[in-house]
Scaffold this motif. Structure first.
Motif, PDB file in Angstrom:
ATOM      1  N   ALA A 148     -12.147   1.823 -10.679  1.00  0.00           N
ATOM      2  CA  ALA A 148     -12.310   2.504  -9.184  1.00  0.00           C
ATOM      3  C   ALA A 148     -13.768   1.778  -8.624  1.00  0.00           C
ATOM      4  O   ALA A 148     -14.022   2.457  -7.436  1.00  0.00           O
ATOM      5  CB  ALA A 148     -12.341   3.800  -9.216  1.00  0.00           C
ATOM      6  N   GLU A 150     -14.760  -0.858  -7.257  1.00  0.00           N
ATOM      7  CA  GLU A 150     -14.774  -1.300  -5.802  1.00  0.00           C
ATOM      8  C   GLU A 150     -14.524  -0.526  -4.762  1.00  0.00           C
ATOM      9  O   GLU A 150     -14.591  -0.592  -3.416  1.00  0.00           O
ATOM     10  CB  GLU A 150     -14.007  -2.620  -5.848  1.00  0.00           C
ATOM     11  CG  GLU A 150     -14.543  -3.550  -7.096  1.00  0.00           C
ATOM     12  CD  GLU A 150     -14.888  -4.848  -6.392  1.00  0.00           C
ATOM     13  OE1 GLU A 150     -14.371  -5.470  -5.681  1.00  0.00           O
ATOM     14  OE2 GLU A 150     -16.089  -5.398  -6.930  1.00  0.00           O
ATOM     15  N   GLY A 151     -13.491   0.531  -5.180  1.00  0.00           N
ATOM     16  CA  GLY A 151     -13.145   1.374  -4.240  1.00  0.00           C
ATOM     17  C   GLY A 151     -12.111   0.973  -3.044  1.00  0.00           C
ATOM     18  O   GLY A 151     -12.069   1.718  -2.024  1.00  0.00           O
ATOM     19  N   PRO A 153      -8.273   0.520  -1.603  1.00  0.00           N
ATOM     20  CA  PRO A 153      -7.253   1.445  -1.495  1.00  0.00           C
ATOM     21  C   PRO A 153      -6.419   1.179  -2.754  1.00  0.00           C
ATOM     22  O   PRO A 153      -5.925   1.936  -3.567  1.00  0.00           O
ATOM     23  CB  PRO A 153      -6.607   1.173  -0.187  1.00  0.00           C
ATOM     24  CG  PRO A 153      -7.585   0.973   0.822  1.00  0.00           C
ATOM     25  CD  PRO A 153      -8.479   0.154  -0.011  1.00  0.00           C
ATOM     26  N   PRO A 154      -5.867  -0.150  -3.104  1.00  0.00           N
ATOM     27  CA  PRO A 154      -5.032  -0.419  -4.259  1.00  0.00           C
ATOM     28  C   PRO A 154      -5.786   0.263  -5.460  1.00  0.00           C
ATOM     29  O   PRO A 154      -4.950   0.629  -6.429  1.00  0.00           O
ATOM     30  CB  PRO A 154      -4.846  -1.997  -4.177  1.00  0.00           C
ATOM     31  CG  PRO A 154      -4.914  -2.461  -2.923  1.00  0.00           C
ATOM     32  CD  PRO A 154      -6.152  -1.248  -2.249  1.00  0.00           C
ATOM     33  N   LEU A 156      -7.828   2.496  -5.932  1.00  0.00           N
ATOM     34  CA  LEU A 156      -7.649   3.932  -5.749  1.00  0.00           C
ATOM     35  C   LEU A 156      -6.579   4.270  -6.299  1.00  0.00           C
ATOM     36  O   LEU A 156      -6.402   5.477  -7.147  1.00  0.00           O
ATOM     37  CB  LEU A 156      -8.360   4.531  -4.552  1.00  0.00           C
ATOM     38  CG  LEU A 156      -9.755   4.312  -4.113  1.00  0.00           C
ATOM     39  CD1 LEU A 156     -10.018   4.775  -2.820  1.00  0.00           C
ATOM     40  CD2 LEU A 156     -10.722   5.012  -5.163  1.00  0.00           C
ATOM     41  N   GLU A 157      -5.530   3.916  -5.797  1.00  0.00           N
ATOM     42  CA  GLU A 157      -4.099   4.065  -6.145  1.00  0.00           C
ATOM     43  C   GLU A 157      -3.840   3.885  -7.742  1.00  0.00           C
ATOM     44  O   GLU A 157      -3.246   4.847  -8.338  1.00  0.00           O
ATOM     45  CB  GLU A 157      -3.087   3.567  -5.454  1.00  0.00           C
ATOM     46  CG  GLU A 157      -1.624   3.953  -5.903  1.00  0.00           C
ATOM     47  CD  GLU A 157      -0.449   2.969  -5.615  1.00  0.00           C
ATOM     48  OE1 GLU A 157      -0.835   1.826  -5.117  1.00  0.00           O
ATOM     49  OE2 GLU A 157       0.607   3.410  -6.180  1.00  0.00           O
ATOM     50  N   ALA A 159      -6.166   3.697 -10.104  1.00  0.00           N
ATOM     51  CA  ALA A 159      -7.128   4.786 -10.744  1.00  0.00           C
ATOM     52  C   ALA A 159      -6.628   5.952 -10.958  1.00  0.00           C
ATOM     53  O   ALA A 159      -6.543   6.602 -11.930  1.00  0.00           O
ATOM     54  CB  ALA A 159      -8.466   4.656  -9.949  1.00  0.00           C
ATOM     55  N   VAL A 160      -5.900   6.626  -9.666  1.00  0.00           N
ATOM     56  CA  VAL A 160      -5.269   7.815  -9.921  1.00  0.00           C
ATOM     57  C   VAL A 160      -4.135   7.976 -10.924  1.00  0.00           C
ATOM     58  O   VAL A 160      -4.255   8.716 -11.867  1.00  0.00           O
ATOM     59  CB  VAL A 160      -4.844   8.344  -8.462  1.00  0.00           C
ATOM     60  CG1 VAL A 160      -3.880   9.358  -8.697  1.00  0.00           C
ATOM     61  CG2 VAL A 160      -5.733   8.698  -7.625  1.00  0.00           C
ATOM     62  N   LYS A 161      -3.169   6.982 -10.975  1.00  0.00           N
ATOM     63  CA  LYS A 161      -2.164   6.778 -11.768  1.00  0.00           C
ATOM     64  C   LYS A 161      -2.879   6.945 -13.348  1.00  0.00           C
ATOM     65  O   LYS A 161      -2.612   7.634 -14.275  1.00  0.00           O
ATOM     66  CB  LYS A 161      -1.049   6.113 -11.804  1.00  0.00           C
ATOM     67  CG  LYS A 161      -0.557   6.121 -10.366  1.00  0.00           C
ATOM     68  CD  LYS A 161       0.490   5.110 -10.169  1.00  0.00           C
ATOM     69  CE  LYS A 161       0.996   5.200  -8.666  1.00  0.00           C
ATOM     70  NZ  LYS A 161       1.592   4.218  -8.206  1.00  0.00           N
TER      71      LYS A 161
END
Lengths: 494, 122
Positions: A148, A150-151, A153-154, A156-157, A159-161
């Motif tokens: 995560a 670099e932060g 959007p892809p 972050l997605e 990373a969540v999973k």
């Protein structure tokens, strides 16, 4: 008692701290990182030499007698894998250091890479199940942050999973530890091996099933792999190369260790399950790869497919099959890291990762085509590269065990892998560049160095397959027999 | 006491899995945290819950008193709690970043947003 075991675990962390202390000085940070990876590599070579010369190395932390001490144990499998981890870690950090100055990584990047490698080495070398849990958390935490960092959007997605599913698997792992401790009152691997009995013990069956789920998630086993293709294509190419090369393999190693040492065949029902799941994982992974249209997603699905081969070999539980699993692990760590590194270069040279938007690289960068071909053909299992011998050994083990369906799948999936690699080759190198796309400048030639290094190692593993496979055979026989490990840790075997 | 622990563990696991199946990211993370607590309770209960003297070696003695409680599960649970706390802290920070960057914490919507972003960039 031997100190060689502790260095591959301690050194990365020491250098990680040093690199953090140089937060505001990129040059010094890079220097610490390079020194750290070099130190890790040398320590791993030292450990492997000691293990091959003197047998299993054990360090009982605190000097307590086993099984009371938490021990670090290096048998040939663990030492070989630690060395491979150090090698691909060095290749990945070299890839970062060779990047142009304006793309300098986040200040915490090098420290996190070193912590990840320290965690991976710890997981390979620990002789205690709870300690394994702790090392898993250490390497997961480092990988969470790297993913995560670099932060975008892809990321972050992804990373969540990745975070949610891995935390779930950790909870399963902890539950299994609770069940085992409640039943046997110990979590030392070697001690457990002497007290766990076969038959229809429910606690053993429950614990082994929980371990199967926990390690299955980490390894990317069907049907627990969905976090992998959602996450692995999102971070920077270097990070995804290290993840693809190492992280799932730690899960496979844990399966290999636990299901030979603690739960040998005849305890619980996990081995039959592993055989089926391994076979399905191979097929599902390669089908996912065939239907993906983006470079790193194709490669991610191949990670899953190859995990199937290794798990299949673990499940067969013959000396040859375990040797095949070890050889496969070594081959796969090298090849997969390299493919992701080269994939990053392909994406950089063509400004995207969608297969339809690539092309024309054969004229622009012929050397890259060659460096891509070595790991790609090795992954597909073409002789004389390392993948051929790895697949041959798994196939032979499956035939010997009369596992006809898995054997047929090994052959079929190999064919599909070749198709998939040809598809990538065709898209990136053969087809003409799309006319509309603006072509970014070709990355500097020195950027190829890590990939060339790993490709030469792949060729070397292929050429030197005989001697290396002898080592793997001996290691596989030791894993089956269990006595060398137990004797080294516990002294006398009852 | 052990029976009570079993029931509590069962309820905690059930609640955790029901939270994990929700679409809301925060609830999923609470589910993960709860699952970790359930696992901690399993480790705690596995060694047996009951009364006994503290496992302290008296002056001059060589072993703790007979029937002393096993202190190891508590050490294990303590380690697991510390790790779980750190990891949960990271996960919550990640959820905050996700909400800030994407304006939603619904997992289905999140997926759609990211697929668009991935379709453009990669």
């Amino acid at each position: 008692m031997n100190d060689a075991v502790v260095w591959p675990v301690v050194l990365p962390f020491a250098f990680a701290v040093a690199s953090l202390s140089a937060w505001r000085r990129p040059g010094l940070r890079a220097l610490w990182a390079a020194a750290g990876h070099l130190a890790h590599l040398l320590a791993s070579i030292g450990l492997l030499t000691a293990v091959l010369a003197e047998g299993v190395q054990v360090l009982r932390v605190g000097g307590w007698p086993s099984p009371y001490a938490i021990s670090l144990v290096a048998d040939p499998v663990a030492a070989l894998l630690t060395l491979l981890a150090a090698l691909v870690g060095a290749a990945c950090v070299a890839d970062v250091l060779l990047q142009p100055r304006e793309r300098a990584p986040h200040p915490a990047f090098h420290a996190l890479m070193l912590m990840l490698l320290g965690g991976v080495s710890g997981a390979f070398l620990t002789g205690d199940l709870f300690n394994l849990f702790v090392w898993f958390e250490v390497l997961l935490m480092a990988s969470f942050v790297l993913l995560a960092l670099e932060g975008r959007p892809p990321q972050l997605e992804g990373a969540v999973k990745y975070v949610v599913l891995n935390l779930m698997s950790s909870a399963f792992f902890l539950t299994a530890l609770g069940v085992l401790y409640g039943k046997f009152g110990t979590l030392d691997l070697a001690h457990l091996a002497t007290v766990v009995e076969g038959g229809n013990d429910r606690a053993v069956a429950l614990a082994s099933a929980l371990f199967l789920v926990a390690f299955g998630v980490k390894a990317g086993l069907f049907p627990l792999f969905f976090w992998l293709p959602a996450a692995y294509h999102t971070p920077t190419p270097t990070v995804s190369a290290l993840f693809a090369g190492l992280l799932t393999k730690v899960g496979v190693y844990a399966l290999l260790r636990v299901f030979t040492l603690v739960f040998p065949p005849g305890t619980g029902f996990a081995h039959a399950l592993l055989l089926g799941l391994g076979t399905v994982t191979m097929v599902v992974g390669v089908l996912g790869a065939a239907s993906s249209t983006s470079l790193r997603r194709v490669l991610s699905f191949h990670v899953i497919s190859q995990i199937g081969y290794m798990v299949l070999a673990v499940a067969l539980q013959t000396p040859l099959a375990l040797a095949a699993a070890i050889f496969y692990l070594l081959h796969h760590i090298l090849v997969k890291t390299n493919l992701f590194l080269v994939g990053g270069l392909i994406a950089e040279a063509s400004g995207g990762e969608r297969l339809s938007g690539l092309g024309g690289l054969l004229q622009r960068w012929p050397l890259l085509a060659l460096v891509f071909a070595v790991p790609a053909l090795s992954l597909a299992g073409l002789p004389p590269l390392s993948g051929f011998f790895a697949k041959l050994a798994v196939l032979r083990a499956a035939f010997d065990a009369s596992a006809w369906v898995p054997a047929a799948m090994v052959l079929l999936v190999g064919l599909f892998t070749l198709y998939s690699m040809v598809k990538l080759w065709q898209a990136a190198f053969w087809q003409p560049a799309p006319p509309s796309a603006p072509t970014p400048a070709r990355p500097a030639g020195r950027r190829l160095l890590p990939a060339v290094g790993l490709a030469s190692l792949t060729v070397a593993v292929g050429v030197g397959a005989g001697p290396l496979f002898e080592v793997c055979l001996a290691a596989g026989a030791d894993l089956m027999a269990r006595t060398p490990y137990l004797e080294a840790v516990l002294g006398v075997v009852p | 006491m052990s029976v009570l622990f079993c029931v509590v563990v069962g309820v905690v696991y059930a609640a955790a899995f029901s939270l994990l199946l929700q679409r809301d990211l925060l609830r999923v993370l609470l589910g993960v945290a709860l699952l970790g607590h359930g696992a901690n309770l399993v480790v705690f209960a596995a060694a047996g819950v009951g009364h006994g003297p503290a496992p302290l070696v008296a002056a001059g003695a060589l072993a703790p008193p007979a029937g002393a409680v096993d202190p190891l599960p508590q050490a294990l649970v303590l380690t697991a709690i510390v790790i779980g706390f750190g990891v949960l802290g990271f996960a919550l920070a990640l959820a905050w970043r996700v909400r800030g960057a994407l304006g939603t914490d619904d997992l289905d919507a999140l997926q759609a947003t990211c697929r668009d972003a991935a379709g453009e960039g990669t």
